[in-house]
Design a protein around this motif. Structure first.
Motif, PDB file in Angstrom:
ATOM      1  N   VAL A 169      31.849  76.161  45.870  1.00  0.00           N
ATOM      2  CA  VAL A 169      32.347  77.030  44.805  1.00  0.00           C
ATOM      3  C   VAL A 169      31.184  77.848  44.258  1.00  0.00           C
ATOM      4  O   VAL A 169      30.019  77.457  44.362  1.00  0.00           O
ATOM      5  N   ARG A 170      31.534  78.977  43.674  1.00  0.00           N
ATOM      6  CA  ARG A 170      30.539  79.833  43.017  1.00  0.00           C
ATOM      7  C   ARG A 170      30.915  79.954  41.536  1.00  0.00           C
ATOM      8  O   ARG A 170      31.487  79.034  40.996  1.00  0.00           O
ATOM      9  N   GLU A 171      30.561  81.029  40.873  1.00  0.00           N
ATOM     10  CA  GLU A 171      30.843  81.201  39.430  1.00  0.00           C
ATOM     11  C   GLU A 171      30.347  79.985  38.647  1.00  0.00           C
ATOM     12  O   GLU A 171      31.060  79.441  37.794  1.00  0.00           O
ATOM     13  N   VAL A 172      29.125  79.576  38.924  1.00  0.00           N
ATOM     14  CA  VAL A 172      28.625  78.304  38.400  1.00  0.00           C
ATOM     15  C   VAL A 172      28.570  78.264  36.876  1.00  0.00           C
ATOM     16  O   VAL A 172      29.040  77.287  36.269  1.00  0.00           O
ATOM     17  N   PRO A 173      28.018  79.269  36.192  1.00  0.00           N
ATOM     18  CA  PRO A 173      27.981  79.181  34.721  1.00  0.00           C
ATOM     19  C   PRO A 173      29.367  79.064  34.089  1.00  0.00           C
ATOM     20  O   PRO A 173      29.558  78.300  33.134  1.00  0.00           O
ATOM     21  N   ARG A 174      30.346  79.818  34.614  1.00  0.00           N
ATOM     22  CA  ARG A 174      31.706  79.725  34.055  1.00  0.00           C
ATOM     23  C   ARG A 174      32.280  78.327  34.249  1.00  0.00           C
ATOM     24  O   ARG A 174      32.882  77.749  33.326  1.00  0.00           O
ATOM     25  N   LEU A 175      32.109  77.775  35.439  1.00  0.00           N
ATOM     26  CA  LEU A 175      32.628  76.437  35.703  1.00  0.00           C
ATOM     27  C   LEU A 175      31.918  75.391  34.847  1.00  0.00           C
ATOM     28  O   LEU A 175      32.547  74.435  34.387  1.00  0.00           O
ATOM     29  N   ALA A 176      30.626  75.564  34.621  1.00  0.00           N
ATOM     30  CA  ALA A 176      29.891  74.613  33.777  1.00  0.00           C
ATOM     31  C   ALA A 176      30.442  74.628  32.356  1.00  0.00           C
ATOM     32  O   ALA A 176      30.629  73.573  31.730  1.00  0.00           O
ATOM     33  N   ALA A 177      30.699  75.823  31.825  1.00  0.00           N
ATOM     34  CA  ALA A 177      31.267  75.916  30.471  1.00  0.00           C
ATOM     35  C   ALA A 177      32.651  75.278  30.421  1.00  0.00           C
ATOM     36  O   ALA A 177      32.998  74.574  29.456  1.00  0.00           O
ATOM     37  N   LEU A 178      33.444  75.518  31.458  1.00  0.00           N
ATOM     38  CA  LEU A 178      34.774  74.908  31.533  1.00  0.00           C
ATOM     39  C   LEU A 178      34.665  73.387  31.551  1.00  0.00           C
ATOM     40  O   LEU A 178      35.368  72.684  30.800  1.00  0.00           O
ATOM     41  N   LEU A 179      33.777  72.851  32.392  1.00  0.00           N
ATOM     42  CA  LEU A 179      33.618  71.402  32.488  1.00  0.00           C
ATOM     43  C   LEU A 179      33.168  70.803  31.169  1.00  0.00           C
ATOM     44  O   LEU A 179      33.689  69.774  30.735  1.00  0.00           O
ATOM     45  N   ASN A 180      32.190  71.423  30.533  1.00  0.00           N
ATOM     46  CA  ASN A 180      31.681  70.873  29.262  1.00  0.00           C
ATOM     47  C   ASN A 180      32.787  70.819  28.211  1.00  0.00           C
ATOM     48  O   ASN A 180      32.893  69.839  27.463  1.00  0.00           O
ATOM     49  N   ILE A 230      24.715  68.235  34.147  1.00  0.00           N
ATOM     50  CA  ILE A 230      25.178  69.593  34.449  1.00  0.00           C
ATOM     51  C   ILE A 230      24.142  70.610  33.996  1.00  0.00           C
ATOM     52  O   ILE A 230      23.810  71.565  34.725  1.00  0.00           O
ATOM     53  N   ALA A 231      23.588  70.419  32.798  1.00  0.00           N
ATOM     54  CA  ALA A 231      22.571  71.349  32.284  1.00  0.00           C
ATOM     55  C   ALA A 231      21.339  71.364  33.182  1.00  0.00           C
ATOM     56  O   ALA A 231      20.726  72.418  33.418  1.00  0.00           O
ATOM     57  N   ARG A 232      20.982  70.205  33.700  1.00  0.00           N
ATOM     58  CA  ARG A 232      19.807  70.129  34.560  1.00  0.00           C
ATOM     59  C   ARG A 232      20.041  70.906  35.859  1.00  0.00           C
ATOM     60  O   ARG A 232      19.135  71.577  36.363  1.00  0.00           O
ATOM     61  N   MET A 233      21.247  70.829  36.404  1.00  0.00           N
ATOM     62  CA  MET A 233      21.542  71.604  37.607  1.00  0.00           C
ATOM     63  C   MET A 233      21.580  73.100  37.311  1.00  0.00           C
ATOM     64  O   MET A 233      21.092  73.915  38.103  1.00  0.00           O
ATOM     65  N   LEU A 234      22.122  73.477  36.169  1.00  0.00           N
ATOM     66  CA  LEU A 234      22.163  74.890  35.804  1.00  0.00           C
ATOM     67  C   LEU A 234      20.770  75.493  35.680  1.00  0.00           C
ATOM     68  O   LEU A 234      20.574  76.688  35.930  1.00  0.00           O
ATOM     69  N   ASP A 262      30.234  63.977  42.584  1.00  0.00           N
ATOM     70  CA  ASP A 262      31.247  64.063  41.529  1.00  0.00           C
ATOM     71  C   ASP A 262      30.675  64.466  40.178  1.00  0.00           C
ATOM     72  O   ASP A 262      31.422  64.562  39.195  1.00  0.00           O
ATOM     73  N   THR A 263      29.355  64.696  40.079  1.00  0.00           N
ATOM     74  CA  THR A 263      28.766  64.999  38.781  1.00  0.00           C
ATOM     75  C   THR A 263      29.259  66.322  38.229  1.00  0.00           C
ATOM     76  O   THR A 263      29.425  66.475  37.016  1.00  0.00           O
ATOM     77  N   PHE A 264      29.492  67.308  39.095  1.00  0.00           N
ATOM     78  CA  PHE A 264      29.985  68.609  38.642  1.00  0.00           C
ATOM     79  C   PHE A 264      31.502  68.696  38.802  1.00  0.00           C
ATOM     80  O   PHE A 264      32.071  69.761  38.963  1.00  0.00           O
TER      81      PHE A 264
END
Length: 317
Positions: free
Chosen positions: A239-250, A220-224, A185-187
């Motif tokens: 899921v893919r598009e990891v950087p976009r999803l990370a920005a959305l989550l943050n 999240i940053a550590r996984m990126l 659930d972290t991401f």
């Protein structure tokens, strides 16, 4: 293992020896367990609840794998939609070792406190309906993970990192073969009903009682930093598009914290309504045609749990 194996309807082959199993919890494609197979050996990552165990064993059988071929059972954390079936599954897998975050391990060996805490959140009727009786894991079959532990699955390295934010007893697992993280659930959560044009949407989960916004963003940053090609979410799927999803989550993490801080009187309902407005706005930007009622129906459980988690976090802050 036959190349012509016919998989059960609830199981999807993702390549690299990884299979996503719909555990059947709550609704279709809500909660996944993963089976990883390497050179005839196997590991389960997350298990769902006791009611999910027959599906996991059915997938093993469909792949022509004996139960003794499973070396590891690895919950990402000990919340019951991820680990409620661990003890029952371990009973069926005579050679498996449990690998659990050190903060959660004792709750797998003696689940009485875990049961009591979850019952306080969900109530006894829901606990009986959704989870069933928790089965303890023998201590001699359980091992703690550690930050930067590398576990060997038939020559395939699995790297563990400590990932607080959703829960302090949470680790994520890096699979270099597929260049993907098993994120628990972290991401956050990414339900397929919200996909638009093949593009996923995601939201953070602040389920009580250990939500920490800044710790979640750090995890999240550590996984990126590993530059992953994909993420294997428990809720739901790859899921893919990891950087976009990370920005959305943050952005949503910050927005959720702001909603919680701004809520005063009738705090719980105000937080829930603020979260619904936040998520609906984000989904409009994502291109979703769903109206507010449909979004609220799909996210009803998450709205309630996220609001509770934010209230606990506010109390600590």
């Amino acid at each position: 293992m036959s190349k012509d194996a016919i998989l059960p309807h609830h199981t999807e082959a993702l390549g690299h020896g990884i299979y996503a199993i719909d555990t059947g919890f709550q609704r279709p494609r809500f909660d996944a367990a993963y089976l990883m197979v390497e050179a005839g050996r196997a590991a389960f990552i997350d298990t769902g609840t006791n009611h999910s165990v027959p599906r996991l064993l059915e997938t093993l059988e469909a792949l022509g794998l004996a139960r003794a071929a499973v070396d590891y059972v690895i919950p990402t954390h000990v919340h019951l939609d991820h680990a409620g079936g661990v003890g029952l599954l371990m009973r069926e897998l005579p050679g498996a070792t449990l690998i659990c975050h050190p903060r959660g391990l004792r709750h797998m060996v003696d689940p009485s406190q875990l049961w009591a805490s979850a019952t306080a959140v969900y109530g006894p009727e829901e606990m009986a309906r959704s989870y069933g009786e928790l089965v303890p894991v023998p201590a001699e079959r359980a091992r703690p993970s550690s930050d930067e532990l590398v576990l060997d699955l038939a020559g395939r390295p699995l790297r563990f990192i400590d990932t607080p934010g959703h829960a302090k007893h949470h680790h994520c697992i890096w699979d270099a073969r597929s260049r993907g993280w098993f994120t628990g659930d972290t991401f956050g959560l990414s339900y397929r009903e919200f996909d638009e044009g093949g593009r996923p949407w995601a939201l953070p989960t602040s389920t009580p009682v250990q939500f920490e916004p800044e710790a979640m963003k750090a995890s999240i940053a550590r996984m990126l930093a590993a530059e992953p090609d994909c993420l294997y979410l428990t809720h739901y799927g790859r899921v893919r598009e990891v950087p976009r999803l990370a920005a959305l989550l943050n952005g949503l993490i910050d927005g959720m914290a702001a909603v919680a801080r701004q809520a005063q009187a009738e705090r719980h309902e105000r937080i829930k309504q603020g979260l619904l407005a936040l998520y609906a706005s984000s989904l409009r930007e994502h291109g979703s045609p769903l109206n507010a009622d449909e979004i609220e129906r799909l996210l009803a459980t998450d709205l309630e749990l996220n609001a509770q988690g934010l209230e606990v976090w506010l109390g600590k802050a």
